[in-house]
Motif scaffolding. Structure first.
Motif, PDB file in Angstrom:
ATOM      1  N   PRO A  41       0.815  -1.216   0.000  1.00  0.00           N
ATOM      2  CA  PRO A  41       0.000   0.000   0.000  1.00  0.00           C
ATOM      3  C   PRO A  41       0.849   1.267   0.000  1.00  0.00           C
ATOM      4  N   GLY A  42       0.574   2.161  -0.913  1.00  0.00           N
ATOM      5  CA  GLY A  42       1.291   3.424  -0.969  1.00  0.00           C
ATOM      6  C   GLY A  42       2.667   3.354  -1.589  1.00  0.00           C
ATOM      7  N   LYS A  43       3.032   2.188  -2.065  1.00  0.00           N
ATOM      8  CA  LYS A  43       4.362   2.026  -2.648  1.00  0.00           C
ATOM      9  C   LYS A  43       4.259   1.617  -4.110  1.00  0.00           C
ATOM     10  N   GLU A  44       5.354   1.798  -4.831  1.00  0.00           N
ATOM     11  CA  GLU A  44       5.377   1.420  -6.236  1.00  0.00           C
ATOM     12  C   GLU A  44       5.528  -0.090  -6.392  1.00  0.00           C
ATOM     13  N   ARG A  45       5.082  -0.545  -7.506  1.00  0.00           N
ATOM     14  CA  ARG A  45       5.285  -1.951  -7.878  1.00  0.00           C
ATOM     15  C   ARG A  45       6.784  -2.233  -7.942  1.00  0.00           C
ATOM     16  N   GLU A  46       7.171  -3.375  -7.415  1.00  0.00           N
ATOM     17  CA  GLU A  46       8.597  -3.701  -7.290  1.00  0.00           C
ATOM     18  C   GLU A  46       8.897  -5.034  -7.951  1.00  0.00           C
ATOM     19  N   GLU A  47       9.968  -5.087  -8.688  1.00  0.00           N
ATOM     20  CA  GLU A  47      10.438  -6.348  -9.264  1.00  0.00           C
ATOM     21  C   GLU A  47      10.974  -7.243  -8.145  1.00  0.00           C
ATOM     22  N   VAL A  48      10.554  -8.496  -8.156  1.00  0.00           N
ATOM     23  CA  VAL A  48      11.010  -9.427  -7.121  1.00  0.00           C
ATOM     24  C   VAL A  48      11.924 -10.486  -7.718  1.00  0.00           C
ATOM     25  N   ALA A  49      11.419 -11.243  -8.681  1.00  0.00           N
ATOM     26  CA  ALA A  49      12.208 -12.328  -9.255  1.00  0.00           C
ATOM     27  C   ALA A  49      11.666 -12.651 -10.639  1.00  0.00           C
ATOM     28  N   CYS A  50      12.573 -13.111 -11.501  1.00  0.00           N
ATOM     29  CA  CYS A  50      12.190 -13.415 -12.878  1.00  0.00           C
ATOM     30  C   CYS A  50      12.800 -14.736 -13.319  1.00  0.00           C
ATOM     31  N   PHE A  51      11.988 -15.548 -13.976  1.00  0.00           N
ATOM     32  CA  PHE A  51      12.451 -16.801 -14.562  1.00  0.00           C
ATOM     33  C   PHE A  51      12.381 -16.626 -16.066  1.00  0.00           C
ATOM     34  N   SER A  52      13.534 -16.649 -16.704  1.00  0.00           N
ATOM     35  CA  SER A  52      13.589 -16.392 -18.130  1.00  0.00           C
ATOM     36  C   SER A  52      13.769 -17.689 -18.896  1.00  0.00           C
ATOM     37  N   ASN A  53      12.721 -18.104 -19.574  1.00  0.00           N
ATOM     38  CA  ASN A  53      12.863 -19.261 -20.460  1.00  0.00           C
ATOM     39  C   ASN A  53      13.695 -18.888 -21.684  1.00  0.00           C
ATOM     40  N   SER A  54      13.592 -17.639 -22.106  1.00  0.00           N
ATOM     41  CA  SER A  54      14.332 -17.217 -23.304  1.00  0.00           C
ATOM     42  C   SER A  54      15.821 -17.052 -23.016  1.00  0.00           C
ATOM     43  N   GLY A  55      16.179 -16.725 -21.789  1.00  0.00           N
ATOM     44  CA  GLY A  55      17.583 -16.553 -21.442  1.00  0.00           C
ATOM     45  C   GLY A  55      18.168 -17.696 -20.637  1.00  0.00           C
ATOM     46  N   ARG A  56      17.277 -18.657 -20.301  1.00  0.00           N
ATOM     47  CA  ARG A  56      17.685 -19.797 -19.465  1.00  0.00           C
ATOM     48  C   ARG A  56      18.361 -19.278 -18.186  1.00  0.00           C
ATOM     49  N   ASP A  57      17.711 -18.316 -17.544  1.00  0.00           N
ATOM     50  CA  ASP A  57      18.343 -17.651 -16.422  1.00  0.00           C
ATOM     51  C   ASP A  57      17.290 -17.150 -15.443  1.00  0.00           C
ATOM     52  N   THR A  58      17.732 -16.804 -14.253  1.00  0.00           N
ATOM     53  CA  THR A  58      16.873 -16.180 -13.252  1.00  0.00           C
ATOM     54  C   THR A  58      17.516 -14.882 -12.796  1.00  0.00           C
ATOM     55  N   SER A  59      16.698 -13.973 -12.326  1.00  0.00           N
ATOM     56  CA  SER A  59      17.222 -12.731 -11.781  1.00  0.00           C
ATOM     57  C   SER A  59      16.333 -12.279 -10.637  1.00  0.00           C
ATOM     58  N   TYR A  60      16.906 -11.448  -9.756  1.00  0.00           N
ATOM     59  CA  TYR A  60      16.229 -11.067  -8.523  1.00  0.00           C
ATOM     60  C   TYR A  60      16.397  -9.579  -8.232  1.00  0.00           C
ATOM     61  N   GLY A  61      15.383  -9.043  -7.560  1.00  0.00           N
ATOM     62  CA  GLY A  61      15.526  -7.700  -7.046  1.00  0.00           C
ATOM     63  C   GLY A  61      16.571  -7.681  -5.936  1.00  0.00           C
ATOM     64  N   ASN A  62      17.236  -6.561  -5.764  1.00  0.00           N
ATOM     65  CA  ASN A  62      18.341  -6.490  -4.806  1.00  0.00           C
ATOM     66  C   ASN A  62      17.902  -6.822  -3.384  1.00  0.00           C
ATOM     67  N   SER A  63      16.679  -6.462  -3.034  1.00  0.00           N
ATOM     68  CA  SER A  63      16.242  -6.653  -1.658  1.00  0.00           C
ATOM     69  C   SER A  63      15.949  -8.106  -1.310  1.00  0.00           C
ATOM     70  N   VAL A  64      15.842  -8.967  -2.297  1.00  0.00           N
ATOM     71  CA  VAL A  64      15.475 -10.353  -2.010  1.00  0.00           C
ATOM     72  C   VAL A  64      16.558 -11.356  -2.377  1.00  0.00           C
ATOM     73  N   LYS A  65      17.651 -10.895  -2.939  1.00  0.00           N
ATOM     74  CA  LYS A  65      18.722 -11.811  -3.325  1.00  0.00           C
ATOM     75  C   LYS A  65      19.206 -12.590  -2.113  1.00  0.00           C
ATOM     76  N   GLY A  66      19.314 -13.880  -2.272  1.00  0.00           N
ATOM     77  CA  GLY A  66      19.767 -14.731  -1.188  1.00  0.00           C
ATOM     78  C   GLY A  66      18.661 -15.185  -0.255  1.00  0.00           C
ATOM     79  N   ARG A  67      17.486 -14.563  -0.374  1.00  0.00           N
ATOM     80  CA  ARG A  67      16.354 -14.955   0.477  1.00  0.00           C
ATOM     81  C   ARG A  67      15.266 -15.656  -0.322  1.00  0.00           C
ATOM     82  N   PHE A  68      15.013 -15.213  -1.540  1.00  0.00           N
ATOM     83  CA  PHE A  68      13.952 -15.745  -2.378  1.00  0.00           C
ATOM     84  C   PHE A  68      14.547 -16.564  -3.513  1.00  0.00           C
TER      85      PHE A  68
END
Length: 130
Positions: A41-68
């Motif tokens: 609430p009251g905050k912007e939408r934030e990127e959390v994690a992405c699973f890329s089938n096209s890149g065969r890779d995953t990526s994470y938002g800085n705040s969740v790296k190592g936790r999610f």
């Protein structure tokens, strides 16, 4: 028509874990990148994690790296988000989103302003509180 249904949100104590699921229909997940976003609430939408089938890779938002951890079972058209050591600041509605991404593009960023996600579900509420 693409349909995404998230589940698994709950009330959890700080330090606890949750596993979110996103079931996709109307598509073949092999040809899509799929990501989790969150919005509090009251905050912007934030990127959390992405699973890329096209890149065969995953990526994470800085705040969740190592936790999610994001994963996907393309055969089940389902993506997951494992969230560990949750903090109150992680409380939000979590959405899964997809974008059509056929082909193979190693190294291409999953989160990119040039390639927006264009389908999303209703979200699932995650509350972290003692």
């Amino acid at each position: 028509q693409v349909r995404l249904v998230e589940s698994g949100g709950d009330l959890v104590q700080p330090g606890g874990s949750l596993r979110l699921s996103c079931v996709a229909s109307g598509l073949t997940l092999d040809y899509f990148d799929i990501a989790w976003f969150r919005q509090a609430p009251g905050k912007e939408r934030e990127e959390v994690a992405c699973f890329s089938n096209s890149g065969r890779d995953t990526s994470y938002g800085n705040s969740v790296k190592g936790r999610f951890s994001i994963s996907a079972d393309n055969g089940k058209n389902t993506a997951y988000l494992q969230m560990n050591n949750l903090k109150p600041k992680y409380a939000a509605v979590y959405f899964c989103e997809t974008k059509y991404s056929p082909g193979y593009y190693p190294g291409r960023p999953c989160f990119s302003p040039d390639r927006q996600f264009d389908s999303w579900g209703q979200g699932t509420q995650v509350t972290v509180s003692s």
